[in-house]
Motif scaffolding. Structure first.
Motif, short mmCIF file in Angstrom:
data_model
loop_
_atom_site.label_atom_id
_atom_site.label_comp_id
_atom_site.label_asym_id
_atom_site.label_seq_id
_atom_site.Cartn_x
_atom_site.Cartn_y
_atom_site.Cartn_z
N PHE A 175 17.07 -9.00 -40.07
CA PHE A 175 18.24 -9.61 -40.72
C PHE A 175 19.43 -9.66 -39.75
CE2 PHE A 175 22.26 -9.02 -42.98
CZ PHE A 175 22.27 -10.16 -43.78
N ILE A 176 19.70 -8.53 -39.07
CA ILE A 176 20.82 -8.48 -38.12
C ILE A 176 20.60 -9.45 -36.97
CG2 ILE A 176 22.01 -7.00 -36.45
CD1 ILE A 176 21.43 -4.64 -38.33
N ALA A 179 21.27 -13.00 -38.24
CA ALA A 179 22.70 -13.23 -38.46
C ALA A 179 23.45 -13.32 -37.14
CB ALA A 179 23.26 -12.10 -39.32
N LEU A 182 22.65 -16.60 -35.39
CA LEU A 182 23.35 -17.70 -36.06
C LEU A 182 24.81 -17.75 -35.65
CD1 LEU A 182 23.01 -19.96 -38.20
CD2 LEU A 182 23.74 -18.29 -39.93
N PHE A 183 25.44 -16.59 -35.58
CA PHE A 183 26.84 -16.52 -35.16
C PHE A 183 26.99 -16.90 -33.69
CE2 PHE A 183 30.13 -14.04 -33.00
CZ PHE A 183 31.26 -14.49 -33.66
#
Length: 330
Positions: A175-176, A179, A182-183
């Protein structure tokens, strides 16, 4: 809210050294309990009188490759704001290492690099350094998560009590990683979006340069970070073989990717890092090798090659900057 001075003194001059001593003692105890320790020591000494000394020469040569790649990253990032040649970028990176020795999680690297920027534009480079750090962290998380996945069977067999925690950590990392990726690959769009709401903010100029970062440029920075990650792994393979830790290269790469992952998420200063690095390496590598002495020596050697020596060079460069600035003022 500023940290009270007494707490700073406690952390810097008491807790840090105490943890270092404790970790060092733990590593010493694990090495001392190694069966046939004297024989392992003799074999390691014989390596320095054989062709295996070339492994050390190879690892030393990779120091300059390692920081050269980081310097190239820094040059590309800073060049989006103002021109910078490779040699200046190299000096800035090494100077940053000298600051990072005493500050948590290498934050000192930003300070050293800013010193090679003209006054009035130094703060703008902080956001650039952060992007470079995120790229390296992204590579560490990506390869570390892969390593964790491939070592799943071995880890759960050795530590069956952590079955539930392993699943939690693995999915949490995925998940990290998603994320953060994506950032990172949309950092320009993110900055542009928030700039609409923060147009009157006086610190907006610090991140305005990031709006021009496209996915192709960011992928280039990530690719350089991944290549640098590969250099770390090659150094470990060379040092493990020098110190008679006879484990297949692919397995070394897998185990060390998990070690790097653990180091990335554990807050520490450079002095403690050698202890954490040695402790984690011993816990994982001893699943595949009984040569605790060789594993411990590898951790200390890599830490010395990649941090201590560059920090010493960086310190000399910083002294030269101070001397030049004094000369300019006189």
């Amino acid at each position: 809210m500023r940290m009270p001075k007494t707490i700073k003194i406690f952390l810097n001059y008491f807790l840090g050294p105490l943890l270092f001593v404790g970790l060092s003692f733990s590593i010493f105890q694990q090495i001392r309990q190694q069966p046939h320790l004297a024989q392992s020591w003799e074999e390691i000494k014989s390596s320095f009188l054989s062709y295996k000394i070339l492994y050390l020469a190879f690892a030393v040569a990779l120091i300059f490759v390692n920081w050269g790649i980081e310097a190239w990253k820094w040059k590309l990032l800073v060049s989006t704001v103002r021109p910078m040649n490779f040699f200046t970028a190299y000096k800035a990176v090494l100077s940053g290492v000298s600051f990072s020795v005493a500050l948590p999680n290498r934050v000192g690297e930003y300070i050293g690099r800013m010193m090679y920027q003209p006054e009035g534009g130094r703060l703008k480079t902080i956001s650039l350094a952060v992007v470079g750090s995120i790229a390296q962290l992204l590579a560490t998380l990506f390869f570390g998560t892969l390593g964790l996945f491939f070592l799943k069977k071995h880890l759960l067999f050795a530590f069956p009590q952590f079955v539930i925690w392993f699943q939690f950590v693995l999915y949490g990392l995925l998940f990290i990683l998603g994320a953060l990726a994506l950032f990172y690959f949309n950092v320009g769009a993110v900055v542009a979006f928030f700039s609409r709401w923060l147009r009157s903010h006086r610190y907006l100029y610090l991140v305005e340069s990031l709006q021009n970062f496209n996915a192709a440029f960011l992928f280039k920075i990530f690719l350089l970070s991944s290549i640098r990650y590969g250099v770390f792994l090659l150094q470990y393979i060379a040092m493990f073989y020098l110190f008679q830790v006879d484990v297949p290269a692919l397995l070394i790469m897998t185990v060390m990717s998990v070690v790097f992952l653990a180091l990335a998420v554990i807050p520490s200063i450079a002095l403690l890092e050698v202890g954490f690095r040695g402790e984690i390496s011993l816990k994982l590598m001893t699943l595949f090798s009984t040569n605790s002495l060789g594993i411990g020596l590898t951790s200390v050697t890599i830490w010395t090659l990649n941090l201590v020596l560059p920090a010493l060079i960086g310190t000399l460069l910083l002294v030269n900057i101070k001397l030049l600035s004094k000369h300019d003022k006189s």
